[in-house]
Write an enzyme that holds these catalytic residues in place. Structure first.
Site, mmCIF file in Angstrom:
data_model
loop_
_atom_site.group_PDB
_atom_site.id
_atom_site.type_symbol
_atom_site.label_atom_id
_atom_site.label_comp_id
_atom_site.label_asym_id
_atom_site.label_seq_id
_atom_site.Cartn_x
_atom_site.Cartn_y
_atom_site.Cartn_z
ATOM 1 C CB CYS A 132 -0.918 -0.011 1.224
ATOM 2 S SG CYS A 132 -1.969 1.452 1.308
ATOM 3 C CB CYS A 167 -4.103 4.959 -5.417
ATOM 4 S SG CYS A 167 -4.060 3.213 -4.994
HETATM 5 O O1 PYC Z 1 -1.874 3.904 -1.905
HETATM 6 O O2 PYC Z 1 -1.416 1.887 -2.631
HETATM 7 C C1 PYC Z 1 -2.175 2.707 -2.137
HETATM 8 C C2 PYC Z 1 -3.542 2.302 -1.778
HETATM 9 C C3 PYC Z 1 -4.123 1.080 -1.954
HETATM 10 C C4 PYC Z 1 -5.424 1.177 -1.483
HETATM 11 C C5 PYC Z 1 -5.626 2.436 -1.019
HETATM 12 N N1 PYC Z 1 -4.457 3.115 -1.219
#
Ligand code: PYC
Length: 331
Positions: A88, A251
């Protein structure tokens, strides 16, 4: 019986990070991939108790710091509403920031860390100003495109052609096409509704399996790609995870998957930088660091850079007399 968890809460680019600094269970396993499976088998109630309502919410995400299994500075086990992620990005940026700022991580070399996560080993560089960590850059696990051109005909929406890429989790990537004309035309509620349907449709016909670590499998996240909105950005996205969450950050693993996808489709090359905006306009800087092979498949080493802010400390009890001790989720 009451279990206490000492947490530092905060966010990375708007998405929550709950670093559980005290209360982690002892885990069995010679790697973080094995420890992740042990946690899921024996301690998943800790994840659901800390991430689901009434102690968490749909977007809740975080993890534990562990001593490394090998020659690293630290290890991380991630928890989230959707499970224990192999990797993550926003969670790592947050946990490394809060861990360093609060003396929970001591780097062997200032400004650099090697960290074990279930998906592999990541290299981290970070910038500080006084006691504050200002930015964290993750040289992530290798990313690659697992499948091109999956076709689904979404009821009430129409046909879509979707690629699947890995950046620490498997992402179904939806680019603008047909009825999908951009994130703002859809809005958050519709993105969530459509994402659930599309993910279920893809899962019925396709299951990616990581070529090196077979415990990592299946499409868990959807990435809706869009053109940038703000000055200096190169793209925008909304990542759907769990059952009702849209990542408030750009993300980290999604950006990694997107970089691999843009390289595989000839739109980025090694050395390129890609400023990625989130649904709420926060940003990560992605970079294509190098090419890579993943079990013989061509891919890249992506990096992602961003910053996090702690919002407070939080001692959370999971009390077996609480009827909702393991949390609940409304579907
Ligand atoms: O930042 O890799 C990330 C992530 C995965 C799910 C929510 N954030």
């Amino acid at each position: 019986m009451r279990h206490s968890f000492f947490c530092i809460d905060g966010h990375t680019a708007g998405n929550p990070v709950r670093l559980v600094a005290g209360g982690a269970p002892l885990l069995r396993g010679a790697s973080m991939a094995q420890r992740r499976l042990d946690f899921l088998a024996r301690f998943d109630w800790i994840r659901t108790g800390l991430c689901f309502e009434p102690r968490g919410h749909d977007m809740m995400s975080g993890g534990f710091l562990y001593p490394p299994c090998g020659d690293a500075d630290a290890a991380i086990l991630f928890i989230e509403t959707s499970g224990c992620l192999p990797m993550c990005g926003h969670g790592t940026i947050g946990m490394i920031t809060f861990g360093l700022e609060n003396g929970l991580i001591t780097p062997r070399e200032p400004g650099r860390l090697v960290v074990e996560v279930p998906a592999g080993t990541i290299d981290i560089t970070y910038q500080t100003e006084g006691d504050r960590v200002r930015s964290v850059r993750i040289r992530n696990v290798p990313a690659y495109v697992a499948e091109h051109g999956i076709k689904v005909d979404v009821p009430g929406f129409g046909p879509l052609t979707i690629d699947v890429a890995y950046g620490g989790n498997y992402y179904a990537i939806v680019e603008p096409q047909g009825a999908y004309t951009g994130l703002d035309d859809l809005g958050a509620a519709r993105i969530i509704e459509l994402s659930r349907t599309i993910r279920a449709m893809i899962r019925e016909i396709y299951e990616p399996v990581h070529p090196v670590e077979s415990s990592i499998r299946g499409v868990t996240h959807l990435l809706w790609a869009d053109k940038p909105r703000g000055d200096g950005a190169d793209g925008r996205n909304a990542v759907f995870y769990g059952e009702r969450a849209i990542d408030r950050s750009p993300c980290g693993t999604g950006t990694s998957a997107r970089l691999a996808h843009l390289v595989a489709t000839g739109r980025l090359a090694v050395g390129d930088r890609f400023v990625h905006e989130s649904y709420i306009g926060s940003r990560f800087t992605g970079r294509v660091e190098a090419t890579a092979k993943i079990g013989g498949i061509d891919g890249i080493i992506p990096s992602i850079e961003g910053s996090a802010i702690a919002t407070g400390i939080n001692t959370i009890w999971i009390d077996r007399e609480d009827p909702f001790w393991a949390g609940f989720s409304v579907t």
